[in-house]
Design a protein around this motif. Structure first.
Motif, PDB file in Angstrom:
ATOM      1  N   GLY A 293       0.818  -1.203   0.000  1.00 17.29           N
ATOM      2  CA  GLY A 293       0.000   0.000   0.000  1.00 17.29           C
ATOM      3  C   GLY A 293       0.848   1.247   0.000  1.00 17.29           C
ATOM      4  O   GLY A 293       2.084   1.196  -0.026  1.00 17.29           O
ATOM      5  N   ARG A 294       0.147   2.381   0.012  1.00 13.53           N
ATOM      6  CA  ARG A 294       0.797   3.685   0.058  1.00 13.53           C
ATOM      7  C   ARG A 294       0.178   4.492   1.203  1.00 13.53           C
ATOM      8  O   ARG A 294      -1.005   4.367   1.500  1.00 13.53           O
TER       9      ARG A 294
ATOM     10  N   HIS B 218       2.190   9.309   0.327  1.00  9.29           N
ATOM     11  CA  HIS B 218       2.151   8.185  -0.633  1.00  9.29           C
ATOM     12  C   HIS B 218       3.460   7.393  -0.589  1.00  9.29           C
ATOM     13  O   HIS B 218       3.961   6.926  -1.609  1.00  9.29           O
ATOM     14  N   ARG B 219       4.012   7.232   0.589  1.00  2.37           N
ATOM     15  CA  ARG B 219       5.231   6.434   0.725  1.00  2.37           C
ATOM     16  C   ARG B 219       4.887   4.951   0.666  1.00  2.37           C
ATOM     17  O   ARG B 219       3.807   4.537   1.083  1.00  2.37           O
TER      18      ARG B 219
ATOM     19  N   PHE C  43       4.686   2.176  -8.918  1.00  2.00           N
ATOM     20  CA  PHE C  43       4.914   3.518  -9.449  1.00  2.00           C
ATOM     21  C   PHE C  43       3.668   4.350  -9.219  1.00  2.00           C
ATOM     22  O   PHE C  43       2.674   4.239  -9.929  1.00  2.00           O
ATOM     23  N   ASP C  44       3.736   5.180  -8.200  1.00  2.00           N
ATOM     24  CA  ASP C  44       2.580   5.970  -7.777  1.00  2.00           C
ATOM     25  C   ASP C  44       2.884   7.450  -7.983  1.00  2.00           C
ATOM     26  O   ASP C  44       3.835   7.993  -7.397  1.00  2.00           O
ATOM     27  N   VAL C  45       2.089   8.082  -8.836  1.00  2.00           N
ATOM     28  CA  VAL C  45       2.291   9.501  -9.118  1.00  2.00           C
ATOM     29  C   VAL C  45       2.168  10.334  -7.846  1.00  2.00           C
ATOM     30  O   VAL C  45       2.847  11.351  -7.670  1.00  2.00           O
TER      31      VAL C  45
END
Length: 983
Positions: A49-50, A55-56, A109-111
């Motif tokens: 998860g983030r 959003h780490r 890969f999370d913007v």
């Protein structure tokens, strides 16, 4: 294979029982009994998860319900989907679809991770400062983006197809927690024959025994003993054992809410029946055996996937047979981390090093670490970690040059925090244990006791004796352990870099420096610090972060921890689904319509219905070709000339019973009850403390210690609630019992000059002649052979009787009475006719002719206020200057001048001079207005300023198309002498 990190011959799951599930579209296998956390860890999956703000990347931190990171979207199909499910709690089932949350376009890969880069701009309290003028004027630009980004999971859009259940239950003892302490207490009580309920949020019993390797009970390994103890309890007739059941709320009078997960662990083919069940439990005694929650260490970059609590790693190993890594580091300030390290090493897992922030560990631990080949560094700290999507190394500092260790997992422990959440919910008071830096239960507000780790009891032998005493003292259980827990606290190191983050609240991304900043900006109370930083405000409610935040704040403020304060522990303990709370209250049952026993008969007669509260009431009974106006006029004429039969079952009914019933009635109602003899009735007026009218109804006295109280149709619940409130808080010394009987009695009102002739053949056991049974009499008798309470009362001004019979007989008695009534030319009438008839007599309707600001004197009912009683609810309110001042609105009658056929509109304003300069002063408004067939005129009641002094004067009702002149008259329009009611 169920995973490369599954260790053969470890754990308690059966290797032959496998299931398949998907995570973010990829298929995995698991063993039956795995949680989603243990199943993914078995495959080496740590990134799940983030975080909310930055959003780490985040992984599993715990093995229990306190998990802040690993929140999943769990689905069976498109409709059966639930967000924010905690991975260590969710059991894997065949066909389960799990998805990660709070990321786009993918988990790796999370913007949104750009927030981590610009984090120096997103400091604690930035939202309070940024979204103020002049930036507040830009809200149309940033508000939609913020709203879209807010939250973690995505709420389902389809209707929930699952069903939910609800149960109420009483017991002698409720035990919360099926660990060693809870099982011991439950056994101790159950063996004495007490009715016991024991619940635990996990599927299996044992609590900490699930992962401990050194505890033995009665000569058995701890977990084996727990399984046997749970089986013994489950087999007892006086015990209800509830696994997968969370006690989420502890309320007044030992009332607790439990949420039982019934089918969340089952595959689709077996997941029939309710998904979850709400248990509402009232217990004589509550035993809290809720254990303790391990504290993580606070150090820079302590949130990477692969960093978790030592107890979690131990649980995944010993219960599920899963190693959380192949090269494991340990960072601690507490002895219990060593036990996890030793268990992993004995299982063949490489433990790279133990880093202990204390000068030295507990006795014998250093020697055992050396024997197992584990490097130990006491007095050292971890000052940082590396690894983008999973921890790869840790940097250690202690007296010399920092050293890096290659690892793929890091387990930590800073000690244990007793789980005192339910105790605090019960309004118990906590005391600070300074030696071990923890809060413990101190002053109890209810009949409860805390046992075991939640009470700070560390030694297992002490824990057992404490639990035995809590349960009644009859169990003979001996337990031994290889170690006892000791205290511990923060173990925090300074940030190694200016922008390094040492997290304390993982879900809300609150760091140690955020707490410091809050103090720098003037926050001195922990409640203010909590809201400024959002520490402890995530779905885990600070189970891991509260004590760390409190300790940092206390250090910054240079105060003892108790002086900084403690945040409030609120319900629920863990999140509860809306389905559980709502259970049956959905669709037709969300706000269920209430119907009387005579409802079906009225439907068959073609009566339209109106809603009165939740009740469906027959409005009128039209005949062929009749309009509503025609039908109501006919019904009014028939009642006045012959008789009418009316369904009054919806009246609220409350039984007031007990040796102090009379005293209670004298306190609750404005009029006196000491002079009311058994077999007689009296109109009762209930006020609020401020002196305003709250409700009214006829009260019958059945005996010296029993009253039959009626209320308005919509007022029954609130009147009963008010009575209960006063009885429990203001008049607890009175021996009185209150019972709602609204649904138990069907009420058939027969009103009109022929009423006595109609009912006479059916009544046995009482003489209903006018002399023997005058107006406002009451008798217990039989009607149509059915036990009945017969009231001679009237809401029409006519001779009237109300026949109360058990609801099951209501329809049959109605049919018999109505069949005879028709032979006398009588008819059935509905609520509209009832309103016309009562208005003709000037009888008020609470809520229509009163608006919450009307006193008895305002409506001309000062006679209902006793001058002799020393006290009653509202007595002092009536003496307030405003309530006795000139100019109050008072209830009067209105008759239209010049055009008697005109009916005023309810709610229309009343003025003295319609030509006055605008705004025209308003004297009051029309409360009730009807056409009276008996008077061949429109009639109305209104509340008008100084109305009682305006009799015979002309006022005006301005309407859009005209101004209507009205004469102020008495509220009794028909039979003012009252001759008909005494016929």
């Amino acid at each position: 294979m169920s995973g490369a990190f599954r260790i053969a011959d470890k754990g308690r799951l059966t290797p032959a029982k496998t299931v398949r599930f998907t995570f973010d579209g990829k298929t995995y296998t698991a063993l039956e009994g795995d949680t989603l956390a243990s199943a993914l860890l078995a495959h080496g999956v740590h990134l799940v998860g983030r975080s909310y703000k930055y959003h780490r990347p985040r992984g599993f931190l715990t093995a229990g319900s306190e998990e802040p990171n690993a929140l999943f979207d769990i689905a069976r199909d498109s409709a059966r989907r639930q967000p924010n499910v905690r991975g260590p709690v969710q059991e894997v089932f065949d066909g389960m679809k799990a998805g990660s949350q709070n990321r786009w376009p993918s988990l790796s890969f999370d913007v949104g991770a750009i927030n981590d880069i610009v984090s120096p701009m997103l400091i604690a309290g930035f939202y309070y400062k940024t979204f103020m003028w002049p930036f507040s004027a830009w809200h149309k630009l940033y508000e939609p983006a913020i709203r879209k980004a807010a939250g973690l999971g995505v709420a389902p859009t389809e209707e929930d197809p699952d069903s939910y259940a609800s149960r109420y239950v009483h017991c002698d003892m409720l035990v919360v927690g099926a660990g060693l302490a809870g099982l011991t207490a439950a056994l101790s009580a159950a063996r004495t024959g007490r009715q016991v309920i024991i619940c635990d949020e996990k599927p299996e019993p044992g609590g900490a025994l699930q992962y401990e390797s050194g505890t033995t009970v009665d000569g058995k390994p701890g977990y084996d003993w727990a399984v046997a103890a749970a089986a013994e309890l489950a087999a007892m007739d006086n015990v209800r054992y509830l696994p997968r059941t969370t006690a989420f709320g502890y309320y007044n009078h030992n009332f607790l809410g439990l949420c039982e997960r019934l089918t969340d662990h089952l595959p689709n083919a077996k997941a029939d029946g309710p998904r979850e069940r709400l248990w509402q439990v009232r217990a004589e005694k509550v035993v809290l055996a809720t254990g303790a929650i391990e504290r993580p260490m606070v150090f820079p970059d302590n949130d990477r996937p692969g960093i978790m609590l030592a107890s979690a790693a131990r649980s995944y190993l010993n219960h599920y047979g899963v190693a959380v890594g192949s090269k494991i580091g340990v960072y601690c300030a507490h002895d219990s981390a060593y036990e996890a390290a030793f268990d992993l090493a004995r299982a063949g897992v490489k433990v790279v090093a133990i880093i202990d922030s204390r000068p030295e560990p507990g006795p014998g631990l250093a020697e055992e670490a050396k024997a197992l080949g584990i490097t130990l560094h006491s007095g050292h700290t971890v000052i940082g970690t590396k690894g983008r999507l999973r921890v790869k190394s840790m940097r250690v500092k202690g007296g010399g040059k920092p050293r890096d260790y290659d690892i793929d997992a890091l387990i930590t422990s800073a000690g244990w925090t007793p789980s005192v959440h339910l105790f605090s919910q019960s309004r118990g008071k906590l005391a600070f244990d300074a030696e071990n830096e923890r809060f413990l239960p101190s002053v109890y507000a209810q009949n409860a006791v805390s046992v075991g780790a939640c009470n700070g009891t560390d030694a297992v032998a002490d824990l057992v004796s404490e639990a035995v005493a809590a349960g009644g003292g009859f169990a003979e259980i001996a337990a031994t352990t290889e170690h006892a827990w000791t205290g511990g606290m923060l173990g925090e190191s300074d940030d190694a870099e200016p922008y390094a983050k040492a997290f304390i609240d993982y879900q809300h991304d609150v760091c140690a420096k955020d707490i410091r900043q809050a103090v720098h900006e003037g926050m001195a109370s922990i409640e203010h610090i909590k809201r400024f930083t959002t520490n402890g405000m995530a779905s885990d409610q600070g189970k891991l972060s509260n004590m760390h935040g409190l300790a940092i704040a206390a250090e910054m403020l240079d105060r003892p921890i108790p002086q900084v304060g403690l945040t409030t522990f609120r319900q629920p303990f863990t999140p509860v689904t809306f389905g559980t709370l709502i259970n049956h209250s959905r669709n037709e049952l969300f706000d269920p319509a209430r119907k009387t026993p005579i409802n079906a008969w009225a439907e068959a007669q073609g009566a339209p219905f109106e809603d009165v509260g939740n009740w469906k009431r027959a409005w009128y009974f039209p005949r062929a070709g009749e309009t509503k106006h025609d039908a109501v006029n006919r019904e009014c004429q028939t009642v006045r000339a012959a008789a009418g039969v009316f369904d009054a079952s919806t009246l609220g009914k409350i039984e007031v019973v007990g040796p102090d019933a009379e005293a209670f009635m004298n306190l609750m109602y404005s009029n006196a009850w000491s002079t009311l003899k058994p077999g007689k009735c009296r109109y009762g007026l209930m006020l609020r403390e401020d002196g305003y009218i709250y409700d009214d109804g006829v009260v019958g006295r059945l005996a010296q210690d029993r009253f039959h109280v009626t209320t308005t149709t919509g007022g029954a619940p609130r009147v009963l609630n008010l009575m209960e409130d006063y009885l429990q808080t203001e008049f607890p010394h009175l021996k009185v019992w209150l019972t709602s009987t609204t649904e138990q009695w069907a009420v058939i009102a027969v009103q009109g000059p022929k009423a006595r002739e109609i009912i006479a053949p059916f009544v046995e056991g009482v003489d209903i002649s006018n002399e023997a049974f005058p107006h406002m009499s009451l008798a217990e008798c039989t009607v149509c052979g059915v036990p009945s309470r017969l009231f001679r009362v009237s809401f029409t001004g006519e001779l009237g009787y109300e026949i109360n019979v058990p609801a099951d007989y209501g329809l049959k008695v109605w049919e018999a009475v109505f069949e005879r009534a028709e032979t006398f030319g009588a008819c059935a009438y509905g609520t509209e006719t009832m309103h016309v008839l009562r208005a003709e007599k000037g009888y008020i309707v609470v809520g229509q002719d009163t608006d919450g600001t009307v006193t008895p004197y305002d409506v001309g009912m000062g006679w209902a206020v006793s001058k002799k009683k020393p006290d009653f609810v509202g007595m002092r309110g009536l003496k307030r200057p405003d309530l006795v001042a000139e100019g109050r609105k008072q209830l009067v009658g209105l008759m239209v001048k010049n055009n008697p056929r005109l009916v005023l509109e309810e709610g229309a304003h009343v003025v003295a001079d319609p030509n006055a300069a605008k705004p025209v002063p308003m004297l009051g408004h029309v409360t009730s207005a009807y056409w009276s067939e008996a008077l061949q005129s429109g009639i109305a009641m209104a509340v008008v300023k100084n109305g009682h002094k305006l009799k015979d004067q002309t006022l005006y009702v301005p309407m859009p198309d005209r101004t209507i002149a009205v004469e102020v008259v008495d509220t009794v329009f028909y039979d003012p002498e009252g001759a008909r009611i005494n016929g």
